[in-house]
Design a protein around this motif. Structure first.
Motif, PDB file in Angstrom:
ATOM      1  N   GLY A  75      47.899  36.799  34.668  1.00 23.56           N
ATOM      2  CA  GLY A  75      47.708  36.954  33.234  1.00 23.56           C
ATOM      3  C   GLY A  75      46.585  37.886  32.839  1.00 23.56           C
ATOM      4  N   VAL A  76      45.917  38.485  33.821  1.00 26.86           N
ATOM      5  CA  VAL A  76      44.800  39.380  33.536  1.00 26.86           C
ATOM      6  C   VAL A  76      45.332  40.775  33.215  1.00 26.86           C
ATOM      7  CG1 VAL A  76      42.725  40.455  34.489  1.00 26.86           C
ATOM      8  CG2 VAL A  76      43.255  38.068  35.020  1.00 26.86           C
ATOM      9  N   GLU A  77      44.866  41.340  32.126  1.00 28.26           N
ATOM     10  CA  GLU A  77      45.393  42.640  31.700  1.00 28.26           C
ATOM     11  C   GLU A  77      45.104  43.736  32.706  1.00 28.26           C
ATOM     12  OE1 GLU A  77      45.266  45.626  27.822  1.00 28.26           O
ATOM     13  OE2 GLU A  77      44.323  43.663  27.750  1.00 28.26           O
ATOM     14  N   ARG A  78      43.884  43.738  33.285  1.00 28.90           N
ATOM     15  CA  ARG A  78      43.533  44.755  34.275  1.00 28.90           C
ATOM     16  C   ARG A  78      43.161  44.075  35.589  1.00 28.90           C
ATOM     17  NH1 ARG A  78      39.581  49.274  33.296  1.00 28.90           N
ATOM     18  NH2 ARG A  78      40.873  50.213  34.913  1.00 28.90           N
ATOM     19  N   ALA A  79      44.167  43.696  36.340  1.00 28.07           N
ATOM     20  CA  ALA A  79      43.938  43.098  37.657  1.00 28.07           C
ATOM     21  C   ALA A  79      43.821  44.206  38.694  1.00 28.07           C
ATOM     22  CB  ALA A  79      45.090  42.166  38.014  1.00 28.07           C
ATOM     23  N   PRO A  80      43.164  43.950  39.817  1.00 31.08           N
ATOM     24  CA  PRO A  80      43.096  44.959  40.881  1.00 31.08           C
ATOM     25  C   PRO A  80      44.502  45.326  41.346  1.00 31.08           C
ATOM     26  CG  PRO A  80      41.524  43.182  41.289  1.00 31.08           C
ATOM     27  CD  PRO A  80      42.396  42.738  40.158  1.00 31.08           C
ATOM     28  N   ALA A  82      45.991  47.123  43.909  1.00 27.58           N
ATOM     29  CA  ALA A  82      46.478  46.922  45.281  1.00 27.58           C
ATOM     30  C   ALA A  82      46.695  45.441  45.573  1.00 27.58           C
ATOM     31  CB  ALA A  82      45.500  47.527  46.280  1.00 27.58           C
ATOM     32  N   THR A  83      45.822  44.608  45.049  1.00 30.48           N
ATOM     33  CA  THR A  83      45.964  43.161  45.226  1.00 30.48           C
ATOM     34  C   THR A  83      47.229  42.661  44.530  1.00 30.48           C
ATOM     35  OG1 THR A  83      43.562  42.921  45.319  1.00 30.48           O
ATOM     36  CG2 THR A  83      44.843  40.929  44.872  1.00 30.48           C
ATOM     37  N   ALA A  84      47.470  43.149  43.324  1.00 29.26           N
ATOM     38  CA  ALA A  84      48.670  42.751  42.581  1.00 29.26           C
ATOM     39  C   ALA A  84      49.930  43.120  43.356  1.00 29.26           C
ATOM     40  CB  ALA A  84      48.673  43.407  41.205  1.00 29.26           C
ATOM     41  N   ARG A  85      49.953  44.315  43.933  1.00 26.71           N
ATOM     42  CA  ARG A  85      51.133  44.744  44.709  1.00 26.71           C
ATOM     43  C   ARG A  85      51.312  43.884  45.957  1.00 26.71           C
ATOM     44  NH1 ARG A  85      54.435  49.312  44.646  1.00 26.71           N
ATOM     45  NH2 ARG A  85      54.655  48.902  46.879  1.00 26.71           N
ATOM     46  N   LEU A  86      50.226  43.617  46.656  1.00 27.41           N
ATOM     47  CA  LEU A  86      50.322  42.790  47.866  1.00 27.41           C
ATOM     48  C   LEU A  86      50.879  41.402  47.547  1.00 27.41           C
ATOM     49  CD1 LEU A  86      47.017  43.642  49.778  1.00 27.41           C
ATOM     50  CD2 LEU A  86      49.351  44.054  50.571  1.00 27.41           C
ATOM     51  N   LEU A  87      50.419  40.831  46.468  1.00 21.68           N
ATOM     52  CA  LEU A  87      50.916  39.515  46.078  1.00 21.68           C
ATOM     53  C   LEU A  87      52.379  39.589  45.631  1.00 21.68           C
ATOM     54  CD1 LEU A  87      47.781  38.283  44.091  1.00 21.68           C
ATOM     55  CD2 LEU A  87      48.578  37.380  46.308  1.00 21.68           C
ATOM     56  N   ALA A 137      56.541  38.158  37.409  1.00 20.80           N
ATOM     57  CA  ALA A 137      56.918  37.717  36.065  1.00 20.80           C
ATOM     58  C   ALA A 137      55.941  38.174  34.986  1.00 20.80           C
ATOM     59  CB  ALA A 137      57.040  36.198  36.031  1.00 20.80           C
ATOM     60  N   LYS A 138      54.659  38.395  35.347  1.00 20.95           N
ATOM     61  CA  LYS A 138      53.657  38.600  34.293  1.00 20.95           C
ATOM     62  C   LYS A 138      52.731  39.787  34.485  1.00 20.95           C
ATOM     63  CE  LYS A 138      53.261  33.673  33.081  1.00 20.95           C
ATOM     64  NZ  LYS A 138      52.324  32.530  33.000  1.00 20.95           N
ATOM     65  N   ALA A 139      52.451  40.190  35.708  1.00 26.83           N
ATOM     66  CA  ALA A 139      51.330  41.110  35.954  1.00 26.83           C
ATOM     67  C   ALA A 139      51.484  42.435  35.216  1.00 26.83           C
ATOM     68  CB  ALA A 139      51.176  41.365  37.451  1.00 26.83           C
ATOM     69  N   ALA A 140      50.531  42.725  34.340  1.00 28.75           N
ATOM     70  CA  ALA A 140      50.530  44.007  33.627  1.00 28.75           C
ATOM     71  C   ALA A 140      50.116  45.153  34.533  1.00 28.75           C
ATOM     72  CB  ALA A 140      49.579  43.925  32.432  1.00 28.75           C
ATOM     73  N   ALA A 141      49.477  44.837  35.669  1.00 28.54           N
ATOM     74  CA  ALA A 141      49.021  45.882  36.579  1.00 28.54           C
ATOM     75  C   ALA A 141      50.187  46.594  37.258  1.00 28.54           C
ATOM     76  CB  ALA A 141      48.093  45.286  37.643  1.00 28.54           C
ATOM     77  N   LEU A 142      51.338  45.937  37.354  1.00 29.61           N
ATOM     78  CA  LEU A 142      52.498  46.538  38.008  1.00 29.61           C
ATOM     79  C   LEU A 142      53.181  47.518  37.056  1.00 29.61           C
ATOM     80  CD1 LEU A 142      54.013  43.372  39.715  1.00 29.61           C
ATOM     81  CD2 LEU A 142      52.514  45.099  40.739  1.00 29.61           C
ATOM     82  N   THR A 143      53.487  48.699  37.564  1.00 26.07           N
ATOM     83  CA  THR A 143      54.120  49.728  36.745  1.00 26.07           C
ATOM     84  C   THR A 143      55.640  49.578  36.773  1.00 26.07           C
ATOM     85  OG1 THR A 143      54.348  51.302  38.569  1.00 26.07           O
ATOM     86  CG2 THR A 143      52.235  51.297  37.366  1.00 26.07           C
ATOM     87  N   GLU A 144      56.311  50.304  35.889  1.00 23.54           N
ATOM     88  CA  GLU A 144      57.775  50.295  35.894  1.00 23.54           C
ATOM     89  C   GLU A 144      58.311  50.824  37.215  1.00 23.54           C
ATOM     90  OE1 GLU A 144      61.428  52.208  33.275  1.00 23.54           O
ATOM     91  OE2 GLU A 144      59.655  51.435  32.259  1.00 23.54           O
TER      92      GLU A 144
END
Length: 355
Positions: free
Chosen positions: A75-80, A82-87, A101-108
């Motif tokens: 739910g964090v708007e600016r998450a790290p 590389a960490t977001a992708r790994l998860l 489902a939620k991470a804004a850090a992931l791009t289209e």
């Protein structure tokens, strides 16, 4: 002098290994708490530093803690990043699901990549993202998984293109649950809704009309039922399907895999348009073959279009409004298909136009 024996790898005692794991667990929780306590890292350098710390700690902790981390960062708007992708690519859904489902850090672009390779359960998580756009929803529908389609239809914030709706309506003609959920959406194209009601099975039609808003229910109830072929013609009267299939043909992308994809998504107007272009005959010729209980000429057309047998078999089995083809008849069709010569098939199909 013989070479000195190589040193055996040092094995950490179990008790010490547990200590390292416990230390990593404690450090990961402290790092996560520090990140969330804010103020949030403002620069890319600061986010990169957190990425490096998480990357060192994540391989050493249990899956349960990774799931906690995913829930915390999703739910964090600016998450790290590389960490977001790994998860997000973790094989366990409880870890990947919150990010997908939620991470804004992931791009289209990230999500499109995940859609191509992820499991149905992971795709359901993507389908539930708030405000997911029509490019991604088209790709999700094309994967062909019922649970993913249902998740998309129930996500009222998801944007669906007319092509996407056309595919969903085609499948819903015989899927009553999907038909009912479709009716609850407020952005349905009216023309496709009417064409669906005209072509759907009795059960799907009844549930769609019952779930529709009262303002449109009377109009839908008054829509006459039609043959599957007539309903398909109504669905591409606006020329959109033919235009898009023609564009694929001009770019050299109207291949066996493209026709197979149309079948998977139930987009038979596109199948008809594709076969017509590939066989160099009119749409009316192919449409007549689709509605004919005898499949001999349709097999001929598939061969002339350079389709593979698996795609041909899918077309034969899934023709709208036609009875299921018996296994023995399908096997006979396969034998005929494999004996056909391409040039002869193309000549005979073009002769159907003249006839």
């Amino acid at each position: 002098m013989p070479p000195a024996p190589s040193a055996a790898p040092v094995k950490m005692p179990p008790s010490e290994a547990r200590t390292v794991s416990e230390f990593a667990t404690d450090m990961l929780r402290r790092t996560t708490a520090l990140f969330l306590a804010g103020p949030r890292p403002a620069s890319a350098e600061q986010l990169d530093l957190y990425d490096q710390m998480f990357a060192r700690l994540m391989p050493q902790v249990a899956t349960d803690l990774l799931a906690e981390l995913s829930m915390a960062l999703a739910g964090v708007e600016r998450a790290p990043y590389a960490t977001a992708r790994l998860l997000a690519v973790h094989p366990e859904l409880r870890v990947a699901g919150p990010m997908l489902a939620k991470a804004a850090a992931l791009t289209e672009r990230d999500l499109a990549e995940f859609i191509r390779s992820s499991s149905p359960a992971h795709l359901v998580a993507i389908a539930s993202r708030r405000g997911i756009g029509d490019s991604l929803t088209n790709q999700l529908i094309a994967r062909g998984f019922p649970a993913v389609r249902m998740a998309l239809v129930q996500n009222l914030t998801a944007r669906l293109s007319e092509d996407g709706y056309r595919s969903l309506f085609k499948i819903a003609e015989r899927d009553e649950d999907l038909a009912e959920k479709l009716a609850l959406r407020t952005d349905l194209p009216a023309k496709l809704s009417r064409a669906f009601v005209a072509a759907a099975s009795e059960g799907a039609r009844a549930r769609f009309i019952k779930a529709a808003p009262p303002a449109t229910r009377a109009t839908l109830q008054a829509t006459p039922t039609r043959t599957a072929g007539a309903a398909m013609r109504a669905m591409w009267d606006d020329e959109q399907v033919k235009t898009e299939v023609a564009a694929l043909n001009r770019s050299g992308k109207l291949s066996d895999s493209a026709v197979n994809r149309f079948c998977v998504t139930g987009d038979f107007p596109a199948v008809i348009a594709a076969l017509a272009l590939l066989c160099v005959v009119s749409i009316q010729v192919i449409e007549a073959l689709m509605e004919d209980d005898r499949v001999t000429d349709l097999v001929l057309a598939c061969k002339a279009a350079r389709l593979s047998w698996p795609t041909t078999a899918m077309i034969l089995r899934a023709r709208p409004g036609c009875d299921t083809i018996p296994a023995d008849d399908l096997e006979e069709a396969r034998k005929r298909f494999e004996k056909l010569v391409l040039s002869e098939a193309q000549w005979k199909v073009r002769g159907l136009e003249a006839g």
